[in-house]
Design a protein around this motif. Structure first.
Motif, PDB file in Angstrom:
ATOM      1  N   PRO A   1       0.802  -1.237   0.000  1.00 29.88           N
ATOM      2  CA  PRO A   1       0.000   0.000   0.000  1.00 29.88           C
ATOM      3  C   PRO A   1       0.830   1.280   0.000  1.00 29.88           C
ATOM      4  CG  PRO A   1      -0.965  -1.589   1.493  1.00 29.88           C
ATOM      5  CD  PRO A   1       0.347  -2.181   1.022  1.00 29.88           C
ATOM      6  N   TRP A   2       1.983   1.291   0.643  1.00 34.11           N
ATOM      7  CA  TRP A   2       2.801   2.503   0.675  1.00 34.11           C
ATOM      8  C   TRP A   2       3.293   2.887  -0.714  1.00 34.11           C
ATOM      9  CZ3 TRP A   2       7.515   2.102  -1.472  1.00 34.11           C
ATOM     10  CH2 TRP A   2       8.132   0.860  -1.498  1.00 34.11           C
ATOM     11  N   ALA A   3       3.317   1.942  -1.651  1.00 31.90           N
ATOM     12  CA  ALA A   3       3.856   2.193  -2.988  1.00 31.90           C
ATOM     13  C   ALA A   3       2.841   2.812  -3.944  1.00 31.90           C
ATOM     14  CB  ALA A   3       4.409   0.904  -3.581  1.00 31.90           C
ATOM     15  N   LEU A   4       1.573   2.853  -3.557  1.00 37.31           N
ATOM     16  CA  LEU A   4       0.568   3.379  -4.484  1.00 37.31           C
ATOM     17  C   LEU A   4       0.842   4.819  -4.898  1.00 37.31           C
ATOM     18  CD1 LEU A   4      -2.742   1.830  -3.144  1.00 37.31           C
ATOM     19  CD2 LEU A   4      -1.520   1.287  -5.259  1.00 37.31           C
ATOM     20  N   GLU A   5       1.106   5.688  -3.934  1.00 34.33           N
ATOM     21  CA  GLU A   5       1.346   7.088  -4.298  1.00 34.33           C
ATOM     22  C   GLU A   5       2.684   7.304  -4.993  1.00 34.33           C
ATOM     23  OE1 GLU A   5      -0.111  10.636  -2.333  1.00 34.33           O
ATOM     24  OE2 GLU A   5      -0.733   9.314  -0.695  1.00 34.33           O
ATOM     25  N   PRO A   6       3.812   6.885  -4.410  1.00 37.16           N
ATOM     26  CA  PRO A   6       5.088   7.213  -5.060  1.00 37.16           C
ATOM     27  C   PRO A   6       5.399   6.374  -6.296  1.00 37.16           C
ATOM     28  CG  PRO A   6       5.498   5.976  -3.058  1.00 37.16           C
ATOM     29  CD  PRO A   6       4.023   6.267  -3.098  1.00 37.16           C
ATOM     30  N   VAL A   7       4.982   5.125  -6.330  1.00 32.08           N
ATOM     31  CA  VAL A   7       5.341   4.249  -7.447  1.00 32.08           C
ATOM     32  C   VAL A   7       4.251   4.246  -8.515  1.00 32.08           C
ATOM     33  CG1 VAL A   7       5.943   1.893  -8.120  1.00 32.08           C
ATOM     34  CG2 VAL A   7       6.801   2.826  -5.965  1.00 32.08           C
ATOM     35  N   ALA A   8       3.038   3.855  -8.130  1.00 28.70           N
ATOM     36  CA  ALA A   8       1.970   3.758  -9.125  1.00 28.70           C
ATOM     37  C   ALA A   8       1.537   5.134  -9.626  1.00 28.70           C
ATOM     38  CB  ALA A   8       0.773   3.012  -8.540  1.00 28.70           C
ATOM     39  N   MET A   9       1.341   6.081  -8.702  1.00 24.55           N
ATOM     40  CA  MET A   9       0.868   7.406  -9.101  1.00 24.55           C
ATOM     41  C   MET A   9       2.011   8.372  -9.397  1.00 24.55           C
ATOM     42  SD  MET A   9      -2.389   7.410  -9.434  1.00 24.55           S
ATOM     43  CE  MET A   9      -2.874   9.122  -9.378  1.00 24.55           C
ATOM     44  N   GLY A  10       3.232   7.886  -9.369  1.00 25.20           N
ATOM     45  CA  GLY A  10       4.388   8.737  -9.640  1.00 25.20           C
ATOM     46  C   GLY A  10       4.274   9.533 -10.924  1.00 25.20           C
ATOM     47  N   PRO A  11       3.884   8.891 -12.044  1.00 27.59           N
ATOM     48  CA  PRO A  11       3.753   9.676 -13.282  1.00 27.59           C
ATOM     49  C   PRO A  11       2.725  10.804 -13.163  1.00 27.59           C
ATOM     50  CG  PRO A  11       3.786   7.329 -13.785  1.00 27.59           C
ATOM     51  CD  PRO A  11       3.680   7.460 -12.277  1.00 27.59           C
ATOM     52  N   ALA A  12       1.636  10.531 -12.452  1.00 23.69           N
ATOM     53  CA  ALA A  12       0.610  11.563 -12.274  1.00 23.69           C
ATOM     54  C   ALA A  12       1.138  12.695 -11.391  1.00 23.69           C
ATOM     55  CB  ALA A  12      -0.653  10.957 -11.674  1.00 23.69           C
ATOM     56  N   HIS A  13       1.791  12.338 -10.291  1.00 22.17           N
ATOM     57  CA  HIS A  13       2.299  13.366  -9.386  1.00 22.17           C
ATOM     58  C   HIS A  13       3.351  14.252 -10.052  1.00 22.17           C
ATOM     59  CE1 HIS A  13      -0.033  12.203  -6.000  1.00 22.17           C
ATOM     60  NE2 HIS A  13       0.514  11.006  -5.891  1.00 22.17           N
ATOM     61  N   GLU A  14       4.259  13.656 -10.787  1.00 18.68           N
ATOM     62  CA  GLU A  14       5.281  14.471 -11.453  1.00 18.68           C
ATOM     63  C   GLU A  14       4.655  15.360 -12.528  1.00 18.68           C
ATOM     64  OE1 GLU A  14       8.766  16.342 -12.250  1.00 18.68           O
ATOM     65  OE2 GLU A  14       8.214  15.130 -10.521  1.00 18.68           O
ATOM     66  N   SER A  15       3.687  14.828 -13.256  1.00 18.80           N
ATOM     67  CA  SER A  15       2.999  15.628 -14.269  1.00 18.80           C
ATOM     68  C   SER A  15       2.252  16.791 -13.629  1.00 18.80           C
ATOM     69  CB  SER A  15       2.032  14.743 -15.067  1.00 18.80           C
ATOM     70  OG  SER A  15       2.751  13.753 -15.764  1.00 18.80           O
ATOM     71  N   VAL A  16       1.606  16.539 -12.500  1.00 20.33           N
ATOM     72  CA  VAL A  16       0.892  17.600 -11.792  1.00 20.33           C
ATOM     73  C   VAL A  16       1.864  18.662 -11.299  1.00 20.33           C
ATOM     74  CG1 VAL A  16      -0.376  18.095  -9.652  1.00 20.33           C
ATOM     75  CG2 VAL A  16      -1.148  16.271 -11.176  1.00 20.33           C
ATOM     76  N   ARG A  17       2.986  18.251 -10.740  1.00 22.99           N
ATOM     77  CA  ARG A  17       3.975  19.234 -10.263  1.00 22.99           C
ATOM     78  C   ARG A  17       4.396  20.167 -11.405  1.00 22.99           C
ATOM     79  NH1 ARG A  17       5.596  14.692  -7.346  1.00 22.99           N
ATOM     80  NH2 ARG A  17       5.387  14.992  -5.110  1.00 22.99           N
TER      81      ARG A  17
END
Length: 185
Positions: free
Chosen positions: A137-153
């Motif tokens: 579960p800890w990997a969902l945000e940094p690993v799975a959603m990583g592309p989304a988070h970097e794109s949003v930034r």
């Protein structure tokens, strides 16, 4: 939330939008909202209390925008739907998104986890059924959603066209979670 509290949060968000976190002072809030110092302290206890409630309010709105995607038929549709809903929420609410990225230390971890619980349960159920790649579960945000988070930034910095890239970003998130993708982490 009572209107006075929401008015104070709206004033704080506007101040953050105009000048960053440092622009939110009790004096600036009283001037912007037209309410007294006493009202601010009564409703929030402190400047940090304003930030904590603004974070909770913004995060709750973001997660609420994503929840309809959990009704998708397939895991792929769900992952893509969650990602696209998140990206669309960011584009529609850049001030709130900017605040969430700028003030993570104002989040109440327990409250954040409670808000995110339906999404996490969906992931865990789909993972248990073999429809999603098993990730802790800890990997969902940094690993799975990583592309989304970097794109949003990058979008929030004004150097990335999120509307143009949203489908590609959703494809990238699905590629990480696709159980049949041998190239995923």
């Amino acid at each position: 939330m009572p209107d006075r509290r929401q008015s104070l949060l709206d004033a704080a968000l506007k101040l953050v939008e105009e000048g960053g976190l440092d622009a939110v002072t009790i004096a600036a809030l009283t001037e912007r909202s037209g309410m007294s110092n006493g009202s601010i302290y009564h409703h929030f206890g402190s400047r940090a209390g304003v930030f904590a409630q603004l974070y909770a309010d913004s995060y709750g709105r973001c997660v609420a925008a994503m929840l309809p995607a959990l009704k998708a038929g397939s895991a792929e549709e769900g992952v893509r739907g969650l990602t696209l809903s998140y990206l669309d929420w960011v584009m529609a609410n850049p001030s709130r998104a900017r605040f969430l990225y700028a003030a993570p230390d104002h989040a109440d971890p327990a409250a954040k986890m409670a808000e995110f619980a339906p999404v996490l349960a969906w992931f865990l159920d789909r993972t248990a059924a073999g429809e999603l790649r098993a990730l802790p579960p800890w990997a969902l945000e940094p690993v799975a959603m990583g592309p989304a988070h970097e794109s949003v930034r990058r979008f929030l910095l004004g150097v990335f066209d999120l509307a143009q890239a949203r489908e590609i970003v959703a494809d990238a998130v699905w590629a990480v979670l696709n159980p049949r993708n041998p190239g995923s982490p």
